[in-house]
Design an enzyme around this catalytic site. Sequence first.
Site, PDB file in Angstrom:
ATOM      1  CG  ASP A 156      -9.695  -0.553   4.986  1.00 52.35           C
ATOM      2  OD1 ASP A 156      -9.452  -0.961   3.842  1.00 52.35           O
ATOM      3  OD2 ASP A 156      -8.928  -0.720   5.954  1.00 52.35           O
ATOM      4  CD  GLN A 182      -3.437  -4.461   6.604  1.00 59.62           C
ATOM      5  OE1 GLN A 182      -3.509  -3.393   6.011  1.00 59.62           O
ATOM      6  NE2 GLN A 182      -3.829  -5.590   6.058  1.00 59.62           N
ATOM      7  CE  LYS A 211      -3.748  -2.498   2.237  1.00 60.69           C
ATOM      8  NZ  LYS A 211      -4.436  -2.883   3.475  1.00 60.69           N
TER       9      LYS A 211
HETATM   10  N1  GUN Z   1      -6.601  -7.166   5.985  1.00 67.48           N
HETATM   11  C1  GUN Z   1      -6.796  -7.888   4.860  1.00 67.48           C
HETATM   12  N2  GUN Z   1      -7.367  -7.111   3.913  1.00 67.48           N
HETATM   13  C2  GUN Z   1      -7.529  -5.889   4.450  1.00 67.48           C
HETATM   14  C3  GUN Z   1      -8.053  -4.672   3.955  1.00 67.48           C
HETATM   15  O1  GUN Z   1      -8.519  -4.549   2.816  1.00 67.48           O
HETATM   16  N3  GUN Z   1      -8.027  -3.629   4.837  1.00 67.48           N
HETATM   17  C4  GUN Z   1      -7.547  -3.741   6.090  1.00 67.48           C
HETATM   18  N4  GUN Z   1      -7.581  -2.662   6.876  1.00 67.48           N
HETATM   19  N5  GUN Z   1      -7.075  -4.868   6.582  1.00 67.48           N
HETATM   20  C5  GUN Z   1      -7.051  -5.934   5.758  1.00 67.48           C
END
Ligand code: GUN
Length: 361
Positions: A188, A165, A121
């Site tokens: 998100d 996350q 990211k």
């Molecule tokens: N863990 C796995 N996929 C994601 C996601 O798209 N966002 C977040 N915040 N955590 C994750």
Amino acid sequence: MGLVAVTWMNCLGRCLPQKTRFLHTLKGRQSDQILMSPSLASLDLPDTWTPNSSCQSIPDIRKSFNEQTPTVIDGKLMATEIRSKIADQVRQMKKCLGKVPGLAVILVGQRRDSLTYVHNKIIACEEVGMKSVVTELPTDCADADVQNAVMRFNKDPSIHGILVQLPLPQHLDEEKILDALCLEKDVDGFHPLNMGNLSLRGREPLFIPCTPKACIELLIRSGVKIMGKKAVVIGRSNIVGLPTSLLLQRHHATVTIVHAFTENPEQITSEAEIVVSAAGVPSLVRGNWIKSGATVIDVGTSPVEDPSSEDGYRLVGDVCFEEVKKVASVITPVPGGVGPMTVTMLLVNTLDSAKRMLNFT
Ligand code: GUN
């Protein structure tokens, strides 16, 4: 308690994090089971799938399928095309306002997969010219530490998107932490109000969760019709399965969710024209689960040991690719399918958020 929060940022290229920053601490994994109140515990059982044997264990399986050459969706290529347009818009914003979109990531602990996702990211932000900031907290931090980090970014005008996350370590209260997110920065789409609006007809969430949004984008860009089609979503997580089923319904598919307690999942799945698998179980979806000519989107990314890879492991999907590609007409690979598009949708959400907050069209 000896809490150490480490915050670092890409500052638009001036101090880009090194991959080694994430990789030097690859250690144990946290359980992703969610803490439950005792009264609900008996109902809210965790989805524990029975792992399948590897794809190679049915030697004559090919004989029962029509061999055909499917379209293998190139998620990397699609992501590159979209990211180039995002980069143009970021440049435009910088020229007009002297500002760029900013993403804040809060990472608790050192789960190997989370480290990789966050790394990807941050690199993606850098590539399109966005600002990114990461706050790393130790595994044993308290709810209040994570909430404080969230609230600091809520107030920061240079931050337009915040993500925590997931999964968080088991002792943390995910619900309370996500509730603390400013709705307008919830890129998100996991805040309960965004989720609620996604599930209600006639309402629009401010943000759609990135992986479900990526799945729909992959389908549309590959020319797969969704309206009126039978779709099966395998897995019902808050991150992927549940919001993907809601989003497919918004696109007028007839949706069935298959989960760890479903009887005859292969039979139900084999009736679907679109299958999205998000169980996180390698080799779960076999060739005989898939209807001839179906579209198969593999969201699964499970780390498996691989001494030959640079990081000592590689990510594998839920789908037995070699078997299913003989039956499906469209299929995504792992890696190189949904993953790059998920990160791209995060960039899209962050750009949209910055445009909304800065009143930039
Ligand atoms: N863990 C796995 N996929 C994601 C996601 O798209 N966002 C977040 N915040 N955590 C994750």
